[in-house]
Design a protein around this motif. Structure first.
Motif, mmCIF file in Angstrom:
data_model
loop_
_atom_site.group_PDB
_atom_site.id
_atom_site.type_symbol
_atom_site.label_atom_id
_atom_site.label_comp_id
_atom_site.label_asym_id
_atom_site.label_seq_id
_atom_site.Cartn_x
_atom_site.Cartn_y
_atom_site.Cartn_z
ATOM 1 N N PRO C 157 0.816 -0.841 0.088
ATOM 2 C CA PRO C 157 0.361 0.342 -0.426
ATOM 3 C C PRO C 157 0.981 1.161 0.187
ATOM 4 O O PRO C 157 0.605 2.570 0.026
ATOM 5 C CB PRO C 157 -0.782 -0.722 1.139
ATOM 6 N N THR C 158 2.223 1.117 0.986
ATOM 7 C CA THR C 158 2.531 2.084 -0.073
ATOM 8 C C THR C 158 3.582 2.942 -0.681
ATOM 9 O O THR C 158 4.325 4.034 -0.644
ATOM 10 C CB THR C 158 3.338 2.697 1.419
ATOM 11 N N ALA C 159 3.776 1.604 -1.881
ATOM 12 C CA ALA C 159 4.299 1.827 -2.477
ATOM 13 C C ALA C 159 4.074 3.225 -3.265
ATOM 14 O O ALA C 159 2.754 3.711 -3.422
ATOM 15 C CB ALA C 159 4.210 0.654 -3.830
ATOM 16 N N GLY C 160 4.573 4.270 -4.013
ATOM 17 C CA GLY C 160 4.054 5.512 -4.485
ATOM 18 C C GLY C 160 3.442 6.731 -3.547
ATOM 19 O O GLY C 160 2.933 7.799 -4.312
ATOM 20 N N LEU C 161 3.894 6.460 -2.683
ATOM 21 C CA LEU C 161 3.185 7.918 -1.527
ATOM 22 C C LEU C 161 4.323 8.180 -0.919
ATOM 23 O O LEU C 161 5.837 7.457 -0.459
ATOM 24 C CB LEU C 161 2.561 7.527 -0.318
ATOM 25 N N ASP C 162 4.780 9.806 -1.090
ATOM 26 C CA ASP C 162 5.923 10.557 -0.653
ATOM 27 C C ASP C 162 5.710 9.565 1.454
ATOM 28 O O ASP C 162 4.831 9.739 2.090
ATOM 29 C CB ASP C 162 6.054 11.818 -1.022
ATOM 30 N N PRO C 163 6.906 10.346 1.471
ATOM 31 C CA PRO C 163 7.234 10.524 3.481
ATOM 32 C C PRO C 163 5.803 10.969 3.883
ATOM 33 O O PRO C 163 5.685 10.058 4.941
ATOM 34 C CB PRO C 163 8.845 11.388 3.482
ATOM 35 N N MET C 164 5.163 12.425 3.818
ATOM 36 C CA MET C 164 4.210 12.596 4.391
ATOM 37 C C MET C 164 3.328 12.092 4.315
ATOM 38 O O MET C 164 2.632 11.674 5.343
ATOM 39 C CB MET C 164 3.401 14.439 4.084
ATOM 40 N N GLU C 165 2.893 10.934 2.771
ATOM 41 C CA GLU C 165 1.185 10.368 3.622
ATOM 42 C C GLU C 165 2.214 8.920 3.862
ATOM 43 O O GLU C 165 1.075 8.668 4.171
ATOM 44 C CB GLU C 165 1.284 9.957 1.758
ATOM 45 N N ARG C 166 3.376 8.903 3.809
ATOM 46 C CA ARG C 166 3.275 7.602 4.448
ATOM 47 C C ARG C 166 3.222 7.720 5.733
ATOM 48 O O ARG C 166 2.382 6.201 6.381
ATOM 49 C CB ARG C 166 5.296 7.402 4.318
ATOM 50 N N VAL C 167 3.718 7.795 6.143
ATOM 51 C CA VAL C 167 3.128 8.515 8.069
ATOM 52 C C VAL C 167 1.606 9.076 8.328
ATOM 53 O O VAL C 167 0.960 8.494 8.972
ATOM 54 C CB VAL C 167 3.417 10.021 8.452
ATOM 55 N N ARG C 168 1.329 9.694 7.512
ATOM 56 C CA ARG C 168 -0.586 9.633 7.694
ATOM 57 C C ARG C 168 -1.313 8.600 6.848
ATOM 58 O O ARG C 168 -1.855 7.595 7.953
ATOM 59 C CB ARG C 168 -0.696 10.678 6.595
ATOM 60 N N PHE C 169 -0.785 7.944 6.417
ATOM 61 C CA PHE C 169 -1.217 6.004 6.339
ATOM 62 C C PHE C 169 -0.857 5.564 7.770
ATOM 63 O O PHE C 169 -1.598 4.658 8.006
ATOM 64 C CB PHE C 169 -0.260 5.916 4.973
ATOM 65 N N ARG C 170 0.396 5.664 8.176
ATOM 66 C CA ARG C 170 0.826 4.802 9.076
ATOM 67 C C ARG C 170 -0.454 4.717 10.083
ATOM 68 O O ARG C 170 -1.123 4.106 10.968
ATOM 69 C CB ARG C 170 2.362 4.944 9.553
ATOM 70 N N GLU C 171 -0.648 5.837 10.359
ATOM 71 C CA GLU C 171 -1.293 6.689 11.761
ATOM 72 C C GLU C 171 -3.031 6.249 11.314
ATOM 73 O O GLU C 171 -3.533 5.437 12.120
ATOM 74 C CB GLU C 171 -1.852 8.035 11.770
ATOM 75 N N LEU C 172 -3.575 6.205 9.713
ATOM 76 C CA LEU C 172 -4.834 5.829 9.919
ATOM 77 C C LEU C 172 -4.827 3.997 9.410
ATOM 78 O O LEU C 172 -5.886 3.751 10.504
ATOM 79 C CB LEU C 172 -4.884 6.040 8.326
#
Lengths: 256, 166, 230
Positions: C157-172
C-alpha cells in the motif's frame, strides 16, 4: 451565526455529555451494523444489482442496438433482401454487447470487483442479462416493425436476425475460454465481421450464396429449421456464458 | 434524506446519556436500540428510522429508571445544589463554565417535557413530525410546546443574566 | 475475529507460489515481509478469495473465504488496479460502494468522509486517469475502507506514497488495527516496523518466520536481513 445555531450552542453546554462514547466500541458496533445491512440488502437486491449495472453500462452499448433499429427502418421499404441485410449487422451488435460485459477486464477493475459483496460474477450476469435482453427485444421489435414489407412470418424474421447474433456470441464466449481470446479481447470483433460477411454483406461474394441458400430453405418449407436453430443457439449461449463466468470467478493463471 | 449512522449514533448517545448519566449504560442502550431496529426493519434508510430509534432508546431508558424518576432530574437537582454552594469560588474562572452553570440552572427550572423537546429538536435536529412520533403528540402540539419551551428558556436565562438574541 | 490460514498451497504448472503455509491472524496489524516473488501477492489473493488454493483452506471466524458473507466484511487493495476511464475519484468510490451493497445515501456520506481522510477531497471530481500514482493509491485505500472492513488486506500500500503520505497512512492503519484484522505486505521494512504487532516473513512461498514484534526487540530490518541471508 444564526439564531438557531446560537441557541444550539447554548443548549449544548448542558446537553453535551461529559463522557463521550467509547470510540473502539462504537467502531466495532458500526462495522457489525454495516454487515447486518449488507446481508439483508443482498438478499432482496438482485433487482438492485440490475439497476446499478444499468447505470454503469455505457451509452454506446444501448445506441448500437438502436442504430440497427434505425437502419432497419430506413432500408426495409421496397427492399426484398432487407432481412438478410439487417441480419448481417447483428453480429456487430453481439460484439459490442459482449465487450461491454467484459469491460472490467479491459480496464483492470476485475480483481477489485471480485472482492466485493456483489462480485464480478453477478456484475457480468447482470450486464449480460440486461444488454442481451435489450438487444433481443430490439431485434424482436424490428421483426414486428418490418413484417408488412417482408414475405415471412414475424418468428421467421426474428430467427433470421437472431442466428448471426447468437452465433457471434457463441463464438465470442468460446474464444474467451482460450488464452488467445483472453489476451486479445477484440478477437471477437474479427469473428463478428466474418459472420457478418457470411450472412449477406452484399459487398462480399459470400453474400449472394447465403441469400440463395436462404431462399431455397424457405421455398422448400424448411424454414422451421432456422427457427429451431435460433432457439438452440440461444440455449447454447446461455449455457456457455454461465460456465465461463463460473470459471472466471477466480483469476486464471495466464491473466495473473 | 440521508442517514448518517455515525452521527445518529452520537445523537442518540447524547439523548441516552441525558436520561441516564451513565456512559456504559447509555452506549449499551444506543447499540441495543440499533440492534432491535435492525432486527425488525432491516434497513436504516426508512423514513421513520430516526423516530423509531429514539422511541426504542427512550423505552429502554425508562425501563431502567422506572422507579427512580428520570436520572436527569435527579442529576440536575444535585448539581444545581452543589454549584450553588461553590459559585462564589468559581466566579473568577472561565466564562464558559459560568455560562454552563447558568444554563444548567435555567434548564432545571423547565419541565421535563420542555427539556426533552429542546434536546430533540434544537440540539439533535429531529423534525417536528418525528418528535411528535417520539413523544406521542401531534405535530402542531410539538410546534406549540416547543415555542413555549423556548420562551420559557429565554425567561429563565434572563434571570441568570444571559440575554440577547439566540 | 480470527483468520485461519491452514496449510495452504498454490501450485502452478512449473512453480509453487505458496508452499504449505499456516498462520492465524487476529485483530491488529500484521506485516507480511518478503522479497518480490516470495508469494506475498498470491497469498493475499487467496485470503481475499480471488484465487483458490491448490490445497489447504482459509476461513474467517469459521466462514470459508469463498463465501459472499465474508466479502461483505472484507476490504482489499491490490498491488495494481485500473479504473474505467470516465470515472472521477468520487465516481470510483460510489461504484464500489454500490458493489459492496451500501445504500446510496450512506455511500455518498461515507465516500465524502473517506475522500477527506485520504486527502483527495479537492480532486474528487477530477478523472482518476489524471491522478498521480500516490493519489491513485490513496483512492485505492479509501475504496478498501468503504464498508468498514473487519479484514483489511493491503498489497504494497505504501508504494508510490511520499514520506508525509506514508506517515498519514501509518496513523490511519494503526487506528483501524485496533478493531480489525489488518494484513499489509511490503518489501520496505520500515513501513511495518512501527505499526505492526505481528510479523510474517515469506521466502520462496514458505513462511520463514512469524511472531510478535515490539519496539524493544530492536531493528526489524537487521533481523530481516539476517534471516534472509540464509
Amino acid at each position: 451565526m444564526t439564531t438557531e445555531a446560537k441557541n444550539r450552542e447554548l443548549l449544548l453546554l448542558f446537553f453535551e455529555p461529559d463522557e463521550k462514547p467509547d470510540p473502539a466500541k462504537k467502531e466495532a458496533f458500526l462495522k457489525n451494523v454495516m454487515t447486518g445491512q449488507i446481508t439483508r440488502a443482498t438478499k432482496m437486491t438482485l433487482h438492485r444489482m440490475l439497476l446499478i449495472q444499468v447505470k454503469y453500462i455505457r451509452k454506446t452499448a444501448w445506441l448500437a442496438a438502436l442504430m440497427i433499429l434505425l437502419i432497419a427502418a430506413l432500408i426495409t421499404k421496397g427492399n426484398p433482401d432487407s432481412v438478410l441485410q439487417i441480419a448481417a449487422l447483428t453480429p456487430l451488435l453481439a460484439f459490442v454487447t459482449e465487450i461491454e460485459t467484459r469491460r472490467s477486464y479491459a480496464y483492470g477493475m476485475a480483481e477489485l470487483e471480485m472482492t466485493t459483496a456483489f462480485s464480478l460474477r453477478s456484475i457480468r450476469y447482470a450486464r449480460f442479462m440486461i444488454l442481451g435482453l435489450f438487444d433481443m427485444a430490439v431485434l424482436a421489435g424490428i421483426s414486428l416493425l418490418i413484417r408488412k414489407y417482408v414475405a415471412m412470418s414475424v418468428l421467421l424474421t426474428l430467427a433470421h436476425l437472431l442466428l448471426p447474433f447468437l452465433l457471434t456470441m457463441t463464438g465470442a464466449l468460446l474464444l474467451e475460454r482460450t488464452a488467445f481470446g483472453r489476451s486479445h479481447p477484440y478477437g471477437s470483433g474479427v469473428l463478428a465481421l466474418l459472420i457478418s460477411a457470411g450472412t449477406g454483406f452484399l459487398l462480399l461474394p459470400a453474400g449472394p450464396l447465403a441469400m440463395s441458400l436462404n431462399k431455397t430453405l424457405i421455398m422448400q418449407g424448411y424454414a422451421w429449421i432456422l427457427e429451431i436453430a435460433a432457439v438452440l443457439m440461444l440455449i447454447t449461449v446461455i449455457a456457455l456464458f454461465c460456465t465461463n463466468v463460473k470459471q472466471e470467478t477466480e483469476m486464471t493463471t495466464l491473466w495473473s | 434524506m440521508s442517514f448518517d449512522i455515525s452521527m445518529q449514533y452520537d445523537r442518540l448517545y447524547r439523548y441516552c446519556y441525558y436520561h441516564t448519566y451513565n456512559r456504559i449504560l447509555a452506549q449499551d442502550i444506543v447499540q441495543e436500540a440499533f440492534t432491535r431496529y435492525m432486527e425488525r426493519y432491516g434497513s436504516l434508510n426508512e423514513k421513520n428510522a430516526v423516530p423509531y430509534l429514539y422511541v426504542i432508546a427512550r423505552n429502554l431508558c425508562i425501563d431502567h429508571y422506572r422507579r427512580q424518576g428520570t436520572q436527569a432530574e435527579k442529576y440536575l437537582q444535585e448539581q444545581t445544589y452543589e454549584q450553588e454552594q461553590t459559585i462564589g469560588l468559581t466566579e473568577s474562572e472561565d466564562n464558559t463554565l459560568i455560562t454552563k452553570l447558568s444554563v444548567q440552572r435555567a434548564l432545571s427550572r423547565l419541565s421535563e417535557e420542555e427539556r426533552e423537546l429542546l434536546l430533540l429538536i434544537s440540539v439533535n435536529e429531529v423534525s417536528a413530525r418525528e418528535a411528535g412520533m417520539i413523544l406521542g403528540i401531534s405535530r402542531f402540539a410539538v410546534y406549540r410546546r416547543l415555542r413555549l419551551a423556548q420562551k420559557h428558556l429565554r425567561t429563565e436565562l434572563g434571570k441568570e443574566g444571559i440575554d440577547g438574541d439566540y | 475475529m480470527e483468520l485461519r490460514i491452514d496449510r495452504v498451497s498454490k501450485q502452478y504448472k512449473n512453480k509453487i507460489a505458496v508452499d504449505r503455509l499456516s498462520a492465524t491472524l487476529h485483530a491488529g496489524v500484521t506485516g507480511l515481509l518478503g522479497a518480490n516473488g516470495a508469494g506475498k501477492t498470491t497469498l493475499m489473493r487467496m485470503i481475499c478469495g480471488v484465487l483458490t488454493p491448490t490445497s489447504g483452506e482459509i476461513t474467517y471466524n469459521g466462514v470459508p473465504v469463498s463465501e459472499e458473507r465474508y466479502r461483505s466484511v472484507l476490504g482489499y487493495l491490490p498491488q495494481e488496479f485500473g479504473c474505467y476511464p470516465e470515472f472521477s475519484g468520487r465516481d470510483f468510490l460510489l461504484y464500489f460502494a454500490a458493489l459492496k451493497g451500501m445504500p446510496r445515501n450512506e455511500a455518498e456520506i461515507r465516500s465524502e468522509e473517506l475522500l477527506e481522510t485520504v486527502g483527495l477531497a479537492d480532486v474528487s471530481k477530477k478523472r482518476v486517469r489524471t491522478y498521480s500514482g500516490g493519489m491513485k493509491q490513496r483512492l485505492g485505500i479509501a475504496q478498501a475502507l468503504l464498508n468498514r472492513p473487519q479484514v483489511l488486506i493491503l498489497d504494497e500500500p505504501t508504494a508510490g506514497l511520499d514520506p508525509m503520505e506514508r506517515v498519514r497512512f501509518r496513523e490511519l492503519i494503526g487506528e483501524i488495527g485496533k478493531s480489525s484484522i489488518v494484513l499489509l505486505s511490503t518489501h520496505i521494512v520500515s513501513d511495518v516496523e512501527h505499526i505492526a504487532d505481528h510479523i510474517l516473513m515469506m521466502k520462496n512461498g514458505q513462511l520463514l518466520w512469524q511472531g510478535e514484534w515490539k519496539e524493544s526487540d530492536g531493528s526489524l530490518e537487521e533481523f530481516y536481513l539476517r534471516e534472509f541471508r540464509e
